[in-house]
Design a protein around this motif. Structure first.
Motif, PDB file in Angstrom:
ATOM      1  N   LEU A  11       0.827  -1.203   0.000  1.00 54.68           N
ATOM      2  CA  LEU A  11       0.000   0.000   0.000  1.00 54.68           C
ATOM      3  C   LEU A  11       0.867   1.260   0.000  1.00 54.68           C
ATOM      4  CD1 LEU A  11      -2.913   1.109   0.227  1.00 54.68           C
ATOM      5  CD2 LEU A  11      -2.593   1.063   2.695  1.00 54.68           C
ATOM      6  N   LEU A  12       1.888   1.278   0.841  1.00 53.70           N
ATOM      7  CA  LEU A  12       2.772   2.443   0.899  1.00 53.70           C
ATOM      8  C   LEU A  12       3.539   2.634  -0.404  1.00 53.70           C
ATOM      9  CD1 LEU A  12       4.114   2.081   4.545  1.00 53.70           C
ATOM     10  CD2 LEU A  12       2.744   3.984   3.652  1.00 53.70           C
ATOM     11  N   LYS A  13       4.102   1.556  -0.931  1.00 55.11           N
ATOM     12  CA  LYS A  13       4.897   1.667  -2.162  1.00 55.11           C
ATOM     13  C   LYS A  13       4.049   2.133  -3.342  1.00 55.11           C
ATOM     14  CE  LYS A  13       8.011  -1.214  -3.407  1.00 55.11           C
ATOM     15  NZ  LYS A  13       8.754  -2.428  -3.745  1.00 55.11           N
ATOM     16  N   TYR A  14       2.953   1.430  -3.595  1.00 55.77           N
ATOM     17  CA  TYR A  14       2.146   1.767  -4.764  1.00 55.77           C
ATOM     18  C   TYR A  14       1.336   3.039  -4.560  1.00 55.77           C
ATOM     19  CZ  TYR A  14       3.697  -2.482  -6.913  1.00 55.77           C
ATOM     20  OH  TYR A  14       4.482  -3.445  -7.482  1.00 55.77           O
ATOM     21  N   VAL A  42       7.074  10.284  -2.321  1.00 58.41           N
ATOM     22  CA  VAL A  42       8.435   9.770  -2.143  1.00 58.41           C
ATOM     23  C   VAL A  42       8.593   9.187  -0.737  1.00 58.41           C
ATOM     24  CG1 VAL A  42      10.869  10.444  -1.960  1.00 58.41           C
ATOM     25  CG2 VAL A  42       9.503  11.253  -3.884  1.00 58.41           C
ATOM     26  N   CYS A  43       8.093   9.887   0.267  1.00 55.87           N
ATOM     27  CA  CYS A  43       8.187   9.381   1.652  1.00 55.87           C
ATOM     28  C   CYS A  43       7.429   8.064   1.815  1.00 55.87           C
ATOM     29  CB  CYS A  43       7.657  10.419   2.634  1.00 55.87           C
ATOM     30  SG  CYS A  43       8.697  11.883   2.764  1.00 55.87           S
ATOM     31  N   PHE A  44       6.215   7.982   1.285  1.00 56.39           N
ATOM     32  CA  PHE A  44       5.436   6.742   1.374  1.00 56.39           C
ATOM     33  C   PHE A  44       6.161   5.604   0.673  1.00 56.39           C
ATOM     34  CE2 PHE A  44       1.075   9.054   1.650  1.00 56.39           C
ATOM     35  CZ  PHE A  44       1.355   9.431   2.941  1.00 56.39           C
ATOM     36  N   TYR A  45       6.670   5.893  -0.528  1.00 50.89           N
ATOM     37  CA  TYR A  45       7.369   4.864  -1.297  1.00 50.89           C
ATOM     38  C   TYR A  45       8.600   4.359  -0.550  1.00 50.89           C
ATOM     39  CZ  TYR A  45       9.914   2.478  -4.930  1.00 50.89           C
ATOM     40  OH  TYR A  45      10.616   1.544  -5.636  1.00 50.89           O
ATOM     41  N   LEU A  46       9.391   5.272  -0.017  1.00 50.11           N
ATOM     42  CA  LEU A  46      10.596   4.875   0.715  1.00 50.11           C
ATOM     43  C   LEU A  46      10.259   4.101   1.983  1.00 50.11           C
ATOM     44  CD1 LEU A  46      12.807   8.061   0.276  1.00 50.11           C
ATOM     45  CD2 LEU A  46      13.038   5.860  -0.902  1.00 50.11           C
ATOM     46  N   LEU A  47       9.224   4.516   2.692  1.00 47.65           N
ATOM     47  CA  LEU A  47       8.804   3.804   3.891  1.00 47.65           C
ATOM     48  C   LEU A  47       8.330   2.388   3.548  1.00 47.65           C
ATOM     49  CD1 LEU A  47       8.374   3.897   6.948  1.00 47.65           C
ATOM     50  CD2 LEU A  47       6.094   4.866   6.493  1.00 47.65           C
ATOM     51  N   GLY A  48       7.544   2.256   2.498  1.00 49.95           N
ATOM     52  CA  GLY A  48       7.102   0.932   2.064  1.00 49.95           C
ATOM     53  C   GLY A  48       8.253   0.059   1.616  1.00 49.95           C
TER      54      GLY A  48
END
Length: 129
Positions: A11-14, A42-48
């Protein structure tokens, strides 16, 4: 990886990719909001990605792969698909956004893979271009 962890990472990445792609595509219409949206993406993607990398043992990715493939690909695909989608609204912008996005998506894939197929990438870009 548990189902909940896997789902959260996905969910975070996509979701992050979606925010980046949307912000890149709509940047000319709402500059400040698009920068903020892309930053959250970018933050969500990196966290995922971090969550996914933390729980995977065998198939570790490097951060260069995560950044190169994910973020550059998001920007490229945002340009490509958004330019196609908004062609009726602004054909002059789409004329440069679509090919730029396509090239960025190829570069992102090349970053994440071995360069032994560099010649085929060049041929592919020239043929499609």
């Amino acid at each position: 990886m548990s189902f909940a962890t896997n789902h959260t990472a996905t969910l975070l990445k996509y979701g992050g990719i979606s925010f980046i792609a949307g912000a890149v595509n709509h940047g000319m219409f709402s500059e400040t909001r698009s920068v903020i949206t892309a930053s959250f993406g970018v933050c969500f993607y990196l966290l995922g990605s971090w969550l996914e990398m933390r729980v995977q043992d065998a198939q570790r990715q490097s951060w260069a792969d995560v950044l190169g493939v994910g973020i550059v690909s998001s920007i490229g695909l945002g340009f490509f698909t958004g330019g196609l989608q908004h062609f009726p609204d602004s054909p002059e912008r789409s004329a440069w956004v679509v090919p730029t996005g396509f090239v960025l998506s190829v570069i992102a894939l090349a970053i994440g893979n071995d360069f032994h197929w560099r010649r085929s990438i060049t041929a592919y870009l020239l043929a499609v271009g």
